[in-house]
Design a protein around this motif. Structure first.
Motif, PDB file in Angstrom:
ATOM      1  N   ILE A   1     -71.097  48.744  25.403  1.00  0.00           N
ATOM      2  CA  ILE A   1     -72.564  48.744  25.400  1.00  0.00           C
ATOM      3  C   ILE A   1     -73.090  47.866  26.532  1.00  0.00           C
ATOM      4  N   MET A   2     -72.530  46.684  26.667  1.00  0.00           N
ATOM      5  CA  MET A   2     -72.983  45.764  27.708  1.00  0.00           C
ATOM      6  C   MET A   2     -72.711  46.342  29.099  1.00  0.00           C
TER       7      MET A   2
ATOM      8  N   ASN B   1     -77.251  59.460   8.570  1.00  0.00           N
ATOM      9  CA  ASN B   1     -77.715  60.576   9.388  1.00  0.00           C
ATOM     10  C   ASN B   1     -76.604  61.215  10.210  1.00  0.00           C
ATOM     11  N   TYR B   2     -75.411  60.654  10.196  1.00  0.00           N
ATOM     12  CA  TYR B   2     -74.334  61.117  11.064  1.00  0.00           C
ATOM     13  C   TYR B   2     -73.038  61.314  10.279  1.00  0.00           C
ATOM     14  N   LYS B   3     -72.127  62.119  10.851  1.00  0.00           N
ATOM     15  CA  LYS B   3     -70.889  62.430  10.136  1.00  0.00           C
ATOM     16  C   LYS B   3     -69.623  62.251  10.967  1.00  0.00           C
ATOM     17  N   ARG B   4     -69.735  61.798  12.215  1.00  0.00           N
ATOM     18  CA  ARG B   4     -68.560  61.648  13.074  1.00  0.00           C
ATOM     19  C   ARG B   4     -67.842  60.338  12.777  1.00  0.00           C
ATOM     20  N   TRP B   5     -66.571  60.247  13.164  1.00  0.00           N
ATOM     21  CA  TRP B   5     -65.782  59.046  12.868  1.00  0.00           C
ATOM     22  C   TRP B   5     -66.420  57.793  13.440  1.00  0.00           C
ATOM     23  N   TYR B   6     -67.043  57.901  14.599  1.00  0.00           N
ATOM     24  CA  TYR B   6     -67.601  56.714  15.243  1.00  0.00           C
ATOM     25  C   TYR B   6     -68.995  56.360  14.738  1.00  0.00           C
ATOM     26  N   ASP B   7     -69.513  57.138  13.821  1.00  0.00           N
ATOM     27  CA  ASP B   7     -70.833  56.866  13.274  1.00  0.00           C
ATOM     28  C   ASP B   7     -70.816  55.836  12.144  1.00  0.00           C
ATOM     29  N   LYS B   8     -69.643  55.461  11.697  1.00  0.00           N
ATOM     30  CA  LYS B   8     -69.542  54.515  10.583  1.00  0.00           C
ATOM     31  C   LYS B   8     -70.002  53.117  10.973  1.00  0.00           C
ATOM     32  N   ASN B   9     -69.883  52.800  12.256  1.00  0.00           N
ATOM     33  CA  ASN B   9     -70.270  51.485  12.745  1.00  0.00           C
ATOM     34  C   ASN B   9     -71.365  51.668  13.787  1.00  0.00           C
ATOM     35  N   PRO B  10     -72.513  51.015  13.622  1.00  0.00           N
ATOM     36  CA  PRO B  10     -73.609  51.221  14.573  1.00  0.00           C
ATOM     37  C   PRO B  10     -73.261  50.819  16.002  1.00  0.00           C
ATOM     38  N   ASN B  11     -72.432  49.795  16.171  1.00  0.00           N
ATOM     39  CA  ASN B  11     -72.039  49.387  17.521  1.00  0.00           C
ATOM     40  C   ASN B  11     -71.169  50.449  18.190  1.00  0.00           C
ATOM     41  N   VAL B  12     -70.227  50.991  17.446  1.00  0.00           N
ATOM     42  CA  VAL B  12     -69.354  52.030  17.999  1.00  0.00           C
ATOM     43  C   VAL B  12     -70.181  53.276  18.298  1.00  0.00           C
ATOM     44  N   HIS B  13     -71.064  53.631  17.390  1.00  0.00           N
ATOM     45  CA  HIS B  13     -71.940  54.783  17.600  1.00  0.00           C
ATOM     46  C   HIS B  13     -72.752  54.623  18.888  1.00  0.00           C
ATOM     47  N   LEU B  14     -73.392  53.478  19.048  1.00  0.00           N
ATOM     48  CA  LEU B  14     -74.219  53.251  20.227  1.00  0.00           C
ATOM     49  C   LEU B  14     -73.377  53.230  21.503  1.00  0.00           C
TER      50      LEU B  14
ATOM     51  N   TRP C   1     -68.986  66.904  22.959  1.00  0.00           N
ATOM     52  CA  TRP C   1     -69.250  66.678  24.382  1.00  0.00           C
ATOM     53  C   TRP C   1     -68.132  65.894  25.046  1.00  0.00           C
ATOM     54  N   TYR C   2     -67.530  64.951  24.330  1.00  0.00           N
ATOM     55  CA  TYR C   2     -66.492  64.121  24.933  1.00  0.00           C
ATOM     56  C   TYR C   2     -65.128  64.815  24.986  1.00  0.00           C
ATOM     57  N   GLU C   3     -64.978  65.921  24.287  1.00  0.00           N
ATOM     58  CA  GLU C   3     -63.703  66.645  24.300  1.00  0.00           C
ATOM     59  C   GLU C   3     -63.570  67.566  25.509  1.00  0.00           C
ATOM     60  N   LYS C   4     -64.637  67.724  26.248  1.00  0.00           N
ATOM     61  CA  LYS C   4     -64.616  68.592  27.427  1.00  0.00           C
ATOM     62  C   LYS C   4     -63.957  67.925  28.627  1.00  0.00           C
ATOM     63  N   ASN C   5     -63.815  66.608  28.579  1.00  0.00           N
ATOM     64  CA  ASN C   5     -63.148  65.846  29.632  1.00  0.00           C
ATOM     65  C   ASN C   5     -61.862  65.281  29.026  1.00  0.00           C
ATOM     66  N   GLU C   6     -60.714  65.666  29.569  1.00  0.00           N
ATOM     67  CA  GLU C   6     -59.440  65.279  28.953  1.00  0.00           C
ATOM     68  C   GLU C   6     -59.232  63.766  28.915  1.00  0.00           C
TER      69      GLU C   6
ATOM     70  N   ILE D   1     -70.575  54.889  22.121  1.00  0.00           N
ATOM     71  CA  ILE D   1     -70.194  56.263  22.450  1.00  0.00           C
ATOM     72  C   ILE D   1     -71.408  57.041  22.958  1.00  0.00           C
ATOM     73  N   GLU D   2     -72.533  56.884  22.306  1.00  0.00           N
ATOM     74  CA  GLU D   2     -73.741  57.573  22.748  1.00  0.00           C
ATOM     75  C   GLU D   2     -74.201  57.085  24.120  1.00  0.00           C
ATOM     76  N   SER D   3     -73.973  55.813  24.429  1.00  0.00           N
ATOM     77  CA  SER D   3     -74.367  55.298  25.744  1.00  0.00           C
ATOM     78  C   SER D   3     -73.492  55.887  26.845  1.00  0.00           C
ATOM     79  N   LEU D   4     -72.262  56.252  26.509  1.00  0.00           N
ATOM     80  CA  LEU D   4     -71.394  56.915  27.490  1.00  0.00           C
ATOM     81  C   LEU D   4     -71.971  58.273  27.889  1.00  0.00           C
ATOM     82  N   ARG D   5     -72.588  58.928  26.959  1.00  0.00           N
ATOM     83  CA  ARG D   5     -73.152  60.261  27.202  1.00  0.00           C
ATOM     84  C   ARG D   5     -74.201  60.232  28.323  1.00  0.00           C
ATOM     85  N   ASP D   6     -74.908  59.112  28.454  1.00  0.00           N
ATOM     86  CA  ASP D   6     -75.979  58.993  29.439  1.00  0.00           C
ATOM     87  C   ASP D   6     -75.483  58.688  30.854  1.00  0.00           C
ATOM     88  N   LEU D   7     -74.193  58.444  31.001  1.00  0.00           N
ATOM     89  CA  LEU D   7     -73.645  58.061  32.302  1.00  0.00           C
ATOM     90  C   LEU D   7     -73.197  59.278  33.099  1.00  0.00           C
TER      91      LEU D   7
END
Length: 113
Positions: free
Chosen positions: A37-38, A62-75, A7-12, A77-83
């Motif tokens: 996150i804040m 449960n995840y395999k992406r590079w940013y899934d290794k750290n819960p803070n980074v995962h959250l 999803w994030y690769e669709k925006n350069e 990136i996922e919080s960006l999706r909601d914006l």
């Protein structure tokens, strides 16, 4: 054959932002992630305490992406999706400057050696 895009690769700009973030050390990624996150919770008026519970319940298996290794980074990136696109651009602009600053610090350290 069309290549799969996340999803994030669709925006350069978001894609470039993610690449910059990915190349940072895990410690700095985590620092930036907490700030994202804040900021994201402030922008979309989401309860920060709920986001913290999501981090606590996170299972990286449960995840395999590079940013899934750290819960803070995962959250983060996922919080960006909601914006909205405009909100994403605001965060990208604010945090890109911060990330680039870390690259300058790293380059200065290399030169001093």
């Amino acid at each position: 054959m069309k290549k799969f895009q996340r999803w994030y690769e669709k925006n350069e700009y978001l894609k470039a932002f993610m690449e910059l973030l990915q190349d940072l050390s895990p410690e700095i990624q985590c620092e930036i992630a907490i700030d994202i996150i804040m900021k994201a919770s402030e922008i979309n008026d989401r309860d920060y305490s709920k986001m913290i519970r999501e981090v606590a319940n996170y299972n990286p298996k449960n995840y395999k992406r590079w940013y899934d290794k750290n819960p803070n980074v995962h959250l983060a990136i996922e919080s960006l999706r909601d914006l909205t696109e405009q909100q994403k651009e605001e965060i990208i602009q604010e945090f890109s400057e911060k990330i680039i600053g870390f690259y300058y610090i790293s380059a200065d350290e290399i030169e001093q050696k």
